[in-house]
Design a protein around this motif. Structure first.
Motif, PDB file in Angstrom:
ATOM      1  N   ALA A 129      -7.854  -7.021  10.207  1.00  0.00           N
ATOM      2  CA  ALA A 129      -8.557  -6.695   8.965  1.00  0.00           C
ATOM      3  C   ALA A 129      -8.170  -5.302   8.481  1.00  0.00           C
ATOM      4  O   ALA A 129      -7.962  -5.084   7.281  1.00  0.00           O
ATOM      5  N   ARG A 130      -8.044  -4.370   9.404  1.00  0.00           N
ATOM      6  CA  ARG A 130      -7.649  -3.005   9.028  1.00  0.00           C
ATOM      7  C   ARG A 130      -6.224  -2.998   8.497  1.00  0.00           C
ATOM      8  O   ARG A 130      -5.927  -2.319   7.505  1.00  0.00           O
ATOM      9  N   ARG A 171      -4.669  -5.506   7.021  1.00  0.00           N
ATOM     10  CA  ARG A 171      -4.727  -6.095   5.673  1.00  0.00           C
ATOM     11  C   ARG A 171      -5.188  -5.057   4.665  1.00  0.00           C
ATOM     12  O   ARG A 171      -4.612  -4.927   3.575  1.00  0.00           O
ATOM     13  N   ARG A 172      -6.243  -4.350   5.004  1.00  0.00           N
ATOM     14  CA  ARG A 172      -6.819  -3.374   4.078  1.00  0.00           C
ATOM     15  C   ARG A 172      -5.835  -2.262   3.754  1.00  0.00           C
ATOM     16  O   ARG A 172      -5.765  -1.797   2.616  1.00  0.00           O
ATOM     17  N   GLU A 173      -5.042  -1.852   4.740  1.00  0.00           N
ATOM     18  CA  GLU A 173      -4.130  -0.726   4.556  1.00  0.00           C
ATOM     19  C   GLU A 173      -2.785  -1.133   3.962  1.00  0.00           C
ATOM     20  O   GLU A 173      -2.090  -0.295   3.389  1.00  0.00           O
ATOM     21  N   GLN A 193     -11.103  -2.478  -4.050  1.00  0.00           N
ATOM     22  CA  GLN A 193     -10.133  -2.529  -2.957  1.00  0.00           C
ATOM     23  C   GLN A 193      -9.601  -1.154  -2.599  1.00  0.00           C
ATOM     24  O   GLN A 193      -9.411  -0.830  -1.427  1.00  0.00           O
ATOM     25  N   LEU A 230     -12.196   0.623  -0.507  1.00  0.00           N
ATOM     26  CA  LEU A 230     -12.242   0.113   0.863  1.00  0.00           C
ATOM     27  C   LEU A 230     -11.069   0.648   1.683  1.00  0.00           C
ATOM     28  O   LEU A 230     -11.199   0.897   2.885  1.00  0.00           O
ATOM     29  N   ALA A 231      -9.924   0.808   1.022  1.00  0.00           N
ATOM     30  CA  ALA A 231      -8.740   1.325   1.714  1.00  0.00           C
ATOM     31  C   ALA A 231      -8.727   2.848   1.796  1.00  0.00           C
ATOM     32  O   ALA A 231      -7.855   3.420   2.448  1.00  0.00           O
TER      33      ALA A 231
END
Length: 227
Positions: A78-79, A81-83, A107, A110-111
């Motif tokens: 998940a991290r 994906r976020r980054e 988004q 969140l990043a």
């Protein structure tokens, strides 16, 4: 940026395992755009989910930004994906309770990479200036998809994954949205993997691959015409 090494995926059915992907090899470089084509049910969305780490292969390896996704626990995936990733789908998946500006910012926040100057540029280029306080239900379909694209690109991801991003739009609106998507991808320098059944949508991308019976190949002229 993205690499598949001998990736296979099957799903259980009452009739036994259904192989969706079979020994798929794929490489996508930084800044490159690739259209993944194929008939409905050919495994295109499964491949995209594997690329995003939303699902894991039965065998083989998927590497994203140099990291083997299968070796990571879900919080680490998940991290990553976020980054690293931006995601755009046929369904817009906007947050109904957030206005245009807050959906666009989501988004990037969140990043941890929100940039007010880039947000303002996106608002202008998306054709949403003056609509920042409206909610998704107050927008047209084309406006909603442009907002979804902007939200995905707001953190300036290294890779954008797009699943039939113009599939819900009429042809004229789809062309406008596609032109905008490709321009923003080019300007941000991110790689693009787009799933589409449309040769017209696939044509402007750097490369095209066709998925048939779980295997990838360069499309022939006949496949381009009927995919």
């Amino acid at each position: 940026m993205l690499e598949f090494r001998q990736v296979a995926k099957a799903y259980a059915t009452p009739q036994g395992p259904l192989e969706v992907l079979a020994d798929v090899d794929l490489a996508l470089s930084a800044g490159e755009s690739l259209a993944l084509m194929g008939e409905s049910g050919s495994g295109k969305s499964t491949l995209l989910h594997l690329a995003a780490g939303l699902d894991l292969p039965d065998r083989g390896e998927v590497r994203l930004a140099g990291r083997a996704i299968s070796s990571l626990a879900e919080p680490a995936r998940a991290r990553l994906r976020r980054e690293t990733l931006g995601l755009v789908f046929q369904q817009f998946h906007l947050v109904a309770s957030l206005n245009v500006l807050d959906n666009l910012r989501l988004q990037a926040r969140l990043a941890g990479r929100e940039r007010p100057d880039w947000t303002a540029e996106l608002i202008a280029r998306l054709g949403l200036a003056g609509l920042e306080k409206r909610y998704p239900e107050q927008l047209s379909g084309g406006q909603q998809q442009r907002l979804a694209i902007g939200r995905a690109l707001a953190p300036r991801p290294a890779l954008l994954l797009a699943d039939e991003p113009t599939g819900n739009l009429d042809e004229d609106t789809a062309d406008e949205v596609l032109d905008l998507l490709l321009a923003l991808v080019r300007d941000t320098g991110c790689a693009l993997l787009m799933v589409t059944h449309s040769p017209r949508v696939a044509a402007p991308l750097d490369r095209r691959l066709h998925l048939t019976h779980g295997r990838l190949a360069t499309p022939t002229a006949g496949q381009d015409a009927c995919a």
